[in-house]
Scaffold this motif. Structure first.
Motif, short mmCIF file in Angstrom:
data_model
loop_
_atom_site.label_atom_id
_atom_site.label_comp_id
_atom_site.label_asym_id
_atom_site.label_seq_id
_atom_site.Cartn_x
_atom_site.Cartn_y
_atom_site.Cartn_z
N THR A 24 0.89 -1.23 0.05
CA THR A 24 -0.02 -0.01 -0.07
C THR A 24 1.02 1.08 0.16
O THR A 24 1.78 1.26 1.00
CB THR A 24 -1.00 -0.07 1.19
N ARG A 25 0.58 2.20 -0.96
CA ARG A 25 1.56 3.31 -1.00
C ARG A 25 0.66 4.39 -1.55
O ARG A 25 -0.66 4.26 -1.93
CB ARG A 25 2.37 3.00 -2.10
N LEU A 26 1.21 5.92 -1.31
CA LEU A 26 0.72 7.04 -1.98
C LEU A 26 1.00 7.03 -3.43
O LEU A 26 2.03 7.02 -3.70
CB LEU A 26 0.96 8.02 -1.09
N SER A 39 6.21 5.82 -0.07
CA SER A 39 5.88 4.84 1.06
C SER A 39 5.81 5.90 2.25
O SER A 39 6.00 6.94 2.29
CB SER A 39 7.17 3.89 1.10
#
Lengths: 228, 228
Positions: A24-26, A39
């Motif tokens: 899960t990342r931006l 991250s």
DNA sequence: ATGTCGATTTCGTGC
DNA sequence: GCACGAAGTCGACAT
């Protein structure tokens, strides 16, 4: 600016190849088409990115199992490409930021150089400036001056003085001393902070070391060139 | 990770001073306390930032007119400090991202070195490899080879060839030429791109320059050492 | 912990 | 536009 929080995997192909496994990342999409993948740690450098100008295309079909959508980020100038497989989308918002007025800096090497050129006697009484940015075939000497005896002095200026700076000054001195109009040329290594190893090397080569006090120099210089 | 879109002004004081006038920006707060301030353009570098580890404190009182809250971001290790005056808050969300597995790369200098060692005849017919990473007292020579005449050749390899690389190779050559078993040793400076000043310096020192085509070399190398 | 070196460096500046 | 040097460089790896 569009902000997406998503579980994704990423592949980059351009000057090198790189791969980011599922996590899960931006995903930050800027107005110029550039994309940053961050991250929740590390420093300001993203895990992966695409520099502007670039275009983002979103595919919904023919994707691998579990992939909701695939982002294809294509550089407009090179054939660099970023493929982002989105597996789960947790957040997706867009914001209008407008153009930024940009950063104003103070205290970089250019400021030091200007101050030292203005206050060249800091290096010793009788010093006079020949010129800043004296160009040679192997690059510009930061400051060229003359000492009280009339001897030419090449000054290498750094915020932080380490071995590289001494090497650089050594090359300049070697070259300048081949010029009969200038020779003999002595060297001064000036920095806000000089590392011990650099000082040893400089001394060994007959180069003088000077530690500069930026705040004091700025205090002396009473010009109205203030930021705040 | 916390994402805030806000109209704000920013002041940084640390290794230098910097100021950002009022504008709408993204404020990214990471789990390690680091803060990134991004505009809607530019490359991956933020306008301003605080590196981890850092702590964020939010003040609500004693602020200038129009300031809703002031963020004080203090580095835990140095006295670097970032002051963010928030004038208007448009968006504020927090997200749990977890730890990132990190990036896998291919195509950096190490890969170039492997390819060139495999295709050492790129440098001239009759060339043969002695060994990669030939260790000396002052560091490893990237590649040691023998040319068609049987002369030893020290090769310094860079993606982008600048003066530092020439200096490095010069030091190696100086050392290697003291070894009667190897001397005379000639030098080759090999890079994907060689800067003019580096070429001048290398040529002046009798070092040959070779420009490498990584894509072509990768094409020739038909090994199955692929990432994907 | 410290130093050295590479980087998809990015960014400014001078020509 | 190109080339070069600095950076609040960051990061990885070796000592």
């Amino acid at each position: 600016m569009r902000l997406v929080i998503a579980r994704c995997s990423v592949d980059y192909e351009g000057r090198l190849k790189a791969h980011l496994p599922e996590a899960t990342r931006l995903l930050m999409v800027k107005a110029d088409g550039s994309v940053l993948i961050h991250s929740d740690g590390g420093s300001y450098k993203p895990l992966n990115w695409m520099s502007p100008p670039a275009t983002l295309r979103v595919l919904h079909e023919g994707l691998d199992d579990g992939v909701i959508e695939q982002w294809v980020v294509q550089s407009a100038k090179t054939d660099d490409r970023l493929l982002i497989n989105v597996l789960e989308n947790f957040h997706d918002t867009a914001h209008d930021l407008g153009v930024d007025p940009g950063l104003i800096k103070d205290g970089v090497e250019a400021d030091l150089q200007r101050l030292l050129a203005d206050q060249i006697e800091t290096l010793g009484s009788g010093f006079s400036l020949i010129r800043r940015e004296y160009f040679t075939a192997i690059g510009p000497v930061d400051i060229l001056a003359r000492d009280a005896n009339g001897t030419t002095v090449a000054i290498e200026l750094k915020r932080r003085g380490d071995i590289d700076g001494v090497e650089q000054l050594t090359r300049y001195l070697e070259l300048l001393n081949r010029d009969p109009l200038l020779a003999p040329v002595r060297g001064i290594f000036a920095a806000q902070q000089i590392k011990p190893q650099a000082r040893v090397l400089a001394t060994d080569r007959g180069i003088d070391c000077v530690t500069l006090d930026y705040d004091a120099m700025r205090g002396v210089d009473d010009s109205a060139s203030r930021l705040f």
